[in-house]
Motif scaffolding. Structure first.
Motif, PDB file in Angstrom:
ATOM      1  N   LYS A   1      -7.019   4.554 -10.686  1.00 42.73           N
ATOM      2  CA  LYS A   1      -5.936   3.966  -9.898  1.00 42.73           C
ATOM      3  C   LYS A   1      -5.244   2.842 -10.659  1.00 42.73           C
ATOM      4  N   GLN A   2      -6.016   2.091 -11.452  1.00 44.33           N
ATOM      5  CA  GLN A   2      -5.418   1.018 -12.248  1.00 44.33           C
ATOM      6  C   GLN A   2      -4.485   1.589 -13.315  1.00 44.33           C
TER       7      GLN A   2
ATOM      8  N   TYR B   1      -2.118   8.330  -5.343  1.00 46.08           N
ATOM      9  CA  TYR B   1      -3.346   8.571  -6.108  1.00 46.08           C
ATOM     10  C   TYR B   1      -4.276   9.526  -5.369  1.00 46.08           C
ATOM     11  N   GLU B   2      -4.366   9.361  -4.062  1.00 44.93           N
ATOM     12  CA  GLU B   2      -5.205  10.256  -3.262  1.00 44.93           C
ATOM     13  C   GLU B   2      -4.678  11.685  -3.336  1.00 44.93           C
TER      14      GLU B   2
ATOM     15  N   HIS C   1      -2.838   4.325 -12.992  1.00 43.07           N
ATOM     16  CA  HIS C   1      -1.689   4.743 -12.183  1.00 43.07           C
ATOM     17  C   HIS C   1      -0.745   3.554 -11.967  1.00 43.07           C
ATOM     18  N   LYS C   2      -1.330   2.430 -11.603  1.00 42.95           N
ATOM     19  CA  LYS C   2      -0.551   1.212 -11.368  1.00 42.95           C
ATOM     20  C   LYS C   2       0.107   0.719 -12.649  1.00 42.95           C
TER      21      LYS C   2
ATOM     22  N   TYR D   1     -11.515  12.637  -8.049  1.00 40.55           N
ATOM     23  CA  TYR D   1     -11.120  11.606  -9.012  1.00 40.55           C
ATOM     24  C   TYR D   1     -11.604  11.909 -10.426  1.00 40.55           C
TER      25      TYR D   1
ATOM     26  N   ARG E   1       3.177   5.189  -1.220  1.00 41.74           N
ATOM     27  CA  ARG E   1       2.524   4.029  -1.812  1.00 41.74           C
ATOM     28  C   ARG E   1       1.499   4.481  -2.855  1.00 41.74           C
ATOM     29  N   LEU E   2       1.103   3.542  -3.702  1.00 44.92           N
ATOM     30  CA  LEU E   2       0.231   3.886  -4.817  1.00 44.92           C
ATOM     31  C   LEU E   2      -1.052   4.554  -4.334  1.00 44.92           C
ATOM     32  N   LYS E   3      -1.669   4.005  -3.301  1.00 44.36           N
ATOM     33  CA  LYS E   3      -2.927   4.568  -2.804  1.00 44.36           C
ATOM     34  C   LYS E   3      -2.724   5.993  -2.316  1.00 44.36           C
ATOM     35  N   GLN E   4      -1.630   6.231  -1.590  1.00 47.06           N
ATOM     36  CA  GLN E   4      -1.367   7.573  -1.074  1.00 47.06           C
ATOM     37  C   GLN E   4      -1.097   8.547  -2.211  1.00 47.06           C
TER      38      GLN E   4
END
Length: 676
Positions: free
Chosen positions: A171-172, A154-155, A174-175, A164, A149-152
């Motif tokens: 993150k945005q 990005y982390e 990235h999305k 970061y 998932r996106l959060k994973q």
């Protein structure tokens, strides 16, 4: 706010009037780096170019807070407008081309800002400092294809670079990158993207097969696909399959169906997948006919499904000889809906109900126990139980044991596969992303088989009775999982007794557990060395039961007759080559050193120029946004390939071509005219 002038930037990093640059982009990079150290974001305001040559003659770089926001052209009654970000800052850098030196010279530089500058710890969030570079783009793509998932994702990327602030994008960003990639992938619509995907698969693997069903308006509806590995696996392990369509991405999603089975290591093996428009009889008939067509008309012995009336009817139409078994897990789920009051107030009902499903081998025993349960809990008039009893041959052990099931009782394989797939399915996936994630899960299952194969060659089976000739016989014949099951049966022989015996031309024995109820009749014919037991363990599972092993022990037979070592459970279950109805060449599967089928392939046409369809999301493909008024037009195969059809019709239907509807069949596989 006053005037703010950067004071902590080194002189060599600060622009000045008269400074020269080889190119305008170099000047932009220098000013952007200065802004990063100073604490402000920059943007390109204007550029002047020579009309004849197109060469940049001058341009201006300004602070991101330059100017003021224009008048909002939307409704004047907007209650919560976006916050202001500009304040008329006049900080800027202007460069002009020196036509003699061919260099860009700084003609104006204003360092003063009328706003607070950003802290060093937050400059990585400024727009001009954020960019997804090529290296990170590759890593984002790989993480996305792996189902993260996106959060994973990005982390993970932030940890690789130490935080970061060192990543270079938020993150945005990235999305936004993933959204833009989806839009590029689907720029020609779902139908064209699907065609290109299948075309790539055919180039990589000529034995790849897919089929679609079109409605009367030539809109794509039901889809089935299977690669070469799925086809060869079915030839070895397609005797018992499960098919389930209960999984969907959300309450509005269309059915996703997967054909699954068990291999010789008792690991999940995938035989094919399908995306259906609906769950009507017509859709299932088309799907089962297509499935059998690609599998050379080899019908399974047993198929496990849920209690779906349309699916059941389709099986009777397409595979009348196949034993149709109901999934006991789904039965239990339905029992909770219809008999929830009993399950909550009378826990013993749960025990008695499950016993009727699993425990009674004899038909008379089952009927007696069933009637006693109905009377005991006063549910003889319960409609759901009445309807369930009418289908008893499909779920009660007394009847299910009469056919080969490979030890399966439920569609749990489907539940397990769907659970793995769930993490990779999101509502914003497009059709190509879905297929990519589906491939990932399939490859994970195949890696499980590789792991089991590796362990079977690395580790020696542990014999609990090392002197047993029978265990030594099968230790290197059965796969480890089957050997463990068989060894358990050998151990249980010690608990059995011969209660009766009748030795004549055919030997008859009554076997039971010492001091326990339950008797089983075992027949042995010494002339042809055939063994049978009333429990039908071998006929239903494929390994000898403890009762039969007891009789062999009494007869002083130390080795199992070869006919009772089933090929599907052997280590070499996939050795050798099979032949399909086309009797074409055979290609090796280098991963497991097995051989797989290959089919003659028609000349594949390119589909990159297909520009049809306007569905951009996988969810849109699956969602029942509207009930189609189109009527299915049967499931017969047309004599035209899908890719060629899409190429020829795209100029007609244009951007209105959709994946939707229901109706006739067009097929693309390894040959034309309806596939294999």
């Amino acid at each position: 706010m006053g005037i703010h002038v950067p004071s902590h930037v080194p002189m060599e990093s600060t622009p000045f009037k008269g400074m020269e640059f080889e190119a305008d982009e170099i000047a932009y990079g220098f000013d952007n780096e200065y802004g990063r150290k100073a604490g402000f974001s920059i943007r390109k305001e204007y550029v002047n170019k020579c009309k004849k040559t197109g060469v940049v003659t001058s341009r201006r770089f300004v602070c991101a807070k330059e100017g003021v926001r224009g008048k909002d052209k939307r409704d004047q009654n907007v209650k919560n407008p976006r916050a202001e970000t500009r304040c008329g800052c006049e900080a800027r850098l202007v460069i002009v081309l020196n036509r003699d030196s061919k260099k860009y010279v700084v003609s104006e530089f204003i360092a003063e800002h009328n706003h607070y500058l950003h802290l060093p710890s937050t400059v990585h969030m400024m727009p001009s400092q954020r960019k997804v570079d090529a290296t990170h783009a590759i890593e984002i793509d790989l993480a996305h294809e792996s189902g993260l998932r996106l959060k994973q994702s990005y982390e993970l990327l932030s940890k690789q670079v130490g935080g970061y602030e060192n990543l270079g994008f938020t993150k945005q960003d990235h999305k936004n990158y993933l959204r833009s990639k989806r839009q590029r992938d689907m720029e020609h619509g779902a139908a064209a993207s699907l065609g290109r995907y299948f075309s790539r698969q055919l180039k990589e693997n000529p034995s790849y097969y897919f089929a679609t069903q079109l409605d009367c308006e030539e809109l794509i509806t039901n889809i089935f696909w299977a690669d070469a590995r799925m086809i060869i696996d079915y030839s070895h392990f397609g005797d018992v399959i499960t098919f389930d369509t209960t999984y969907s991405t959300n309450r509005d999603a269309r059915p996703l169906g997967v054909f699954l089975g068990l291999n010789h290591h008792r690991e999940i093996v995938v035989f094919g997948g399908a995306l259906l428009y609906d769950e009507t009889i017509e859709s299932f008939v088309w799907l089962f006919e297509t499935f059998l067509e690609v599998m050379s008309e080899k019908k399974p012995i047993t198929i496990f499904i849920d209690q779906d009336a349309a699916m059941s009817t389709a099986i009777k139409v397409v595979m009348p000889e196949t034993y149709h078994a109901l999934c006991s897990w789904h039965m239990w789920q339905n029992a909770e809906k219809h008999l929830g009051h009993l399950l909550k107030t009378k826990p013993q009902f749960n025990v008695d109900f499950l016993a009727c499903i699993y425990e009674y081998d004899g038909e008379d025993e089952f009927l007696t126990a069933w009637n006693e349960m109905l009377d005991k809990y006063n549910v003889r008039e319960n409609k759901w139980l009445i309807d369930l009893f009418k289908l008893k041959e499909k779920w009660a052990q007394a009847y299910v044991k009469r056919t080969f099931t490979a030890g399966m009782k439920t569609t749990q394989l489907s539940e397990s596969f769907n659970a793995d797939l769930k993490d990779c399915l999101h509502t914003d996936l497009n059709i190509v992303e879905f297929f990519t994630h589906f491939e990932t899960i399939v490859n994970q299952k195949r890696d499980k088989e590789l792991e089991a194969e590796y362990n079977s060659r690395k580790k020696f089976p542990r014999l609990k009775l090392k002197s047993s000739p029978m265990l030594n016989q099968v230790a290197t014949v059965y796969t480890p999982k089957l050997f463990d099951l068989f060894q358990t049966k050998v151990e249980e022989v010690m608990t059995l007794s011969i209660l009766e015996r009748n030795v004549s031309q055919t030997h008859s024995y009554v076997v039971g557990v010492f001091n326990q109820n339950g008797k089983y009749e075992v027949m042995w014919n010494p002339l042809d060395e055939t063994l049978s037991c009333s429990c039908r363990k071998f006929e239903s599972f494929g390994i000898l039961c403890r009762h039969g092993l007891k009789v062999l022990d009494v007869l002083d037979i130390k080795l199992i007759p070869n006919r009772y070592i089933m090929k599907r459970w052997r280590r070499d279950a996939k050795d050798g080559s099979g032949k399909n109805c086309t009797t074409h060449n055979i290609n090796p599967d280098t991963r497991l050193e097995y051989e797989i089928y290959a089919y003659d392939v028609m000349a594949q046409k390119q589909t990159e120029d297909i520009s049809s369809g306007n569905i951009t999301s996988f969810t849109q493909l699956l969602m029942s946004a509207s009930t189609s008024s189109a009527v299915h037009q049967g499931g017969s195969s047309a004599s035209v390939a899908l890719v060629s059809h899409l190429e020829s019709t795209s100029s007609v239907v244009g951007s209105n071509d959709k994946i939707n509807g229901a109706g006739g069949l067009l097929t693309q596989g390894s040959v034309a005219s309806g596939g294999l």
